[in-house]
Design an enzyme around this catalytic site. Structure first.
Site, PDB file in Angstrom:
ATOM      1  N   LYS A   1       1.099 -10.788   2.032  1.00  0.00           N
ATOM      2  CA  LYS A   1       0.221 -11.925   1.177  1.00  0.00           C
ATOM      3  C   LYS A   1       0.728 -13.153   1.479  1.00  0.00           C
ATOM      4  CE  LYS A   1      -1.871  -9.383  -2.334  1.00  0.00           C
ATOM      5  NZ  LYS A   1      -2.102  -9.390  -4.167  1.00  0.00           N
TER       6      LYS A   1
ATOM      7  N   HIS B   1      -3.497  -8.029   4.262  1.00  0.00           N
ATOM      8  CA  HIS B   1      -2.250  -8.292   3.900  1.00  0.00           C
ATOM      9  C   HIS B   1      -1.429  -6.859   4.075  1.00  0.00           C
ATOM     10  CE1 HIS B   1      -3.539  -6.623  -0.082  1.00  0.00           C
ATOM     11  NE2 HIS B   1      -2.112  -6.286  -0.314  1.00  0.00           N
TER      12      HIS B   1
ATOM     13  N   HIS C   1       5.823  -4.471  -1.604  1.00  0.00           N
ATOM     14  CA  HIS C   1       4.574  -4.055  -1.256  1.00  0.00           C
ATOM     15  C   HIS C   1       3.419  -5.041  -0.728  1.00  0.00           C
ATOM     16  CE1 HIS C   1       3.917  -5.129  -5.559  1.00  0.00           C
ATOM     17  NE2 HIS C   1       2.786  -5.132  -5.440  1.00  0.00           N
ATOM     18  N   ASP C   2       3.535  -6.309  -1.320  1.00  0.00           N
ATOM     19  CA  ASP C   2       2.677  -7.235  -1.046  1.00  0.00           C
ATOM     20  C   ASP C   2       3.282  -8.428  -0.193  1.00  0.00           C
ATOM     21  OD1 ASP C   2       0.226  -6.428  -2.054  1.00  0.00           O
ATOM     22  OD2 ASP C   2       0.671  -7.402  -4.258  1.00  0.00           O
TER      23      ASP C   2
ATOM     24  N   HIS D   1      -1.170   1.253   0.729  1.00  0.00           N
ATOM     25  CA  HIS D   1      -1.100   0.975  -0.740  1.00  0.00           C
ATOM     26  C   HIS D   1      -2.383   0.598  -1.069  1.00  0.00           C
ATOM     27  CE1 HIS D   1      -0.082  -3.446  -0.467  1.00  0.00           C
ATOM     28  NE2 HIS D   1      -0.533  -3.256  -1.501  1.00  0.00           N
ATOM     29  N   HIS D   2      -3.268   0.420  -0.376  1.00  0.00           N
ATOM     30  CA  HIS D   2      -4.591   0.055  -1.006  1.00  0.00           C
ATOM     31  C   HIS D   2      -5.590   1.079  -0.405  1.00  0.00           C
ATOM     32  CE1 HIS D   2      -4.507  -3.501  -3.417  1.00  0.00           C
ATOM     33  NE2 HIS D   2      -3.790  -3.980  -2.582  1.00  0.00           N
TER      34      HIS D   2
ATOM     35  N   ASP E   1       0.442  -0.440  -9.005  1.00  0.00           N
ATOM     36  CA  ASP E   1       0.197  -1.582  -8.861  1.00  0.00           C
ATOM     37  C   ASP E   1      -1.229  -2.047  -9.563  1.00  0.00           C
ATOM     38  OD1 ASP E   1       0.475  -4.216  -7.581  1.00  0.00           O
ATOM     39  OD2 ASP E   1      -0.859  -3.657  -5.685  1.00  0.00           O
TER      40      ASP E   1
END
Length: 297
Positions: free
Chosen positions: A170, A195, A166-167, A221-222, A250
């Site tokens: 970054k 990201h 998911h990240d 996802h944000h 998260d």
């Protein structure tokens, strides 16, 4: 007759799994898999892939999830398909060893691509100051929520990838911004928010159909249920359920994890924060499912 001793060049040790190429010839490969308890593995359909794929359990218990439901496989049980037409997810209930036979060679591509993705996720954890289990925690809890919310094996398989990665975007964020202990400027926060887009781009560039699908979830996802998230200010039903699940998981993990610049909340404090933001930041159905898991545990 060929007598094969384990060759370290043909063995790959990963966080939750070991792979050993035991034999290959005329396009056929025999691969020994060892999964540690809780680890997952999958058979997945792919374009232009017509291979026979066969799995036989040598030891332990393996939970298979498919469109037909769930079934526990034990020693001597086997599964095969030619070709694989749906996602089949296998979860190790105990430490498991199984033989996997495929009529088309894939060991080096398969093992290297998995290792590359795991290495990338670990790089993100280290870069972002998390513990080495962060990506696994997001993946595991996301899968539990997905099952509670009735997702099928295809959806669970893709969310498994998206939760773990998911990240991934970054890796493109400068360290001085990502690890800044003080308040970010508006310009720095705008870079952080990229990201999600960068994560989708990285997964799209793999040209792997499943990672491309996972990238669509990673990008969202944000997003927030009330439309105040990023990068596209999606709201309500416009947000993928898989992404809404990862958002909650998260957030919970971030709140309860110690970071270099602050102490993590207690679980009770984090639960209160999730409940307070139900219907605004977080999808109410996902919050309800999350709390239902807590009551059962």
């Amino acid at each position: 007759m060929n007598i094969v001793k384990k060759n370290p060049l043909n063995k790959l040790l990963m966080k939750n799994m070991e792979l050993s190429l035991l034999a290959s010839g005329d396009g056929t490969e025999v691969i020994l898999h060892k999964l540690y308890a809780g680890a997952r593995w999958a058979m997945a359909p792919a374009d232009d892939w017509t291979a026979l794929e066969h799995l036989t359990v040598m030891s332990g218990r393996l939970l298979m999830t498919s469109s037909a439901g769930e079934v526990v496989l034990g020693r001597g049980d086997s599964v095969n398909a030619c070709p694989v037409k749906e996602h089949m997810i296998f979860t190790a209930e105990t430490e498991v060893e199984f033989l996997y036979v495929t009529s088309q060679p894939q060991f080096h591509f398969y093992s290297n691509s998995v290792k590359d993705m795991m290495d990338l996720a670990i790089r993100v954890e280290e870069k972002d100051g998390y513990t080495s289990n962060h990506c696994d925690r997001i993946k595991e809890l996301s899968m539990k929520l997905g099952k509670v919310m009735g997702m099928d094996s295809d959806e669970l398989y893709i969310m498994n990838l998206a939760g773990f990665l998911h990240d991934v975007g970054k890796v493109k964020v400068p360290d001085e911004i990502l690890k800044k202990p003080g308040k970010l400027t508006n310009e720095e926060y705008d870079i952080i928010k990229m990201h999600t887009v960068w994560g989708r781009e990285i997964l799209t560039e793999t040209n792997n159909p499943d990672l491309i699908k996972a990238g669509e979830i990673v990008e969202q996802h944000h997003e927030r249920f009330d439309g105040k998230g990023y990068p596209h200010q999606l709201n309500g039903g416009g947000i993928r359920t898989e992404a809404a699940i990862i958002t909650v998981v998260d957030a919970f993990d971030a709140m309860t994890t110690d970071r270099v610049y602050r102490k993590g909340m207690t679980h009770d404090e984090a639960f209160e924060e999730l409940a307070r933001n139900k219907g605004t930041m977080f999808h109410p159905d996902v919050i309800d499912a999350f709390f239902s898991i807590l009551k059962e545990s």
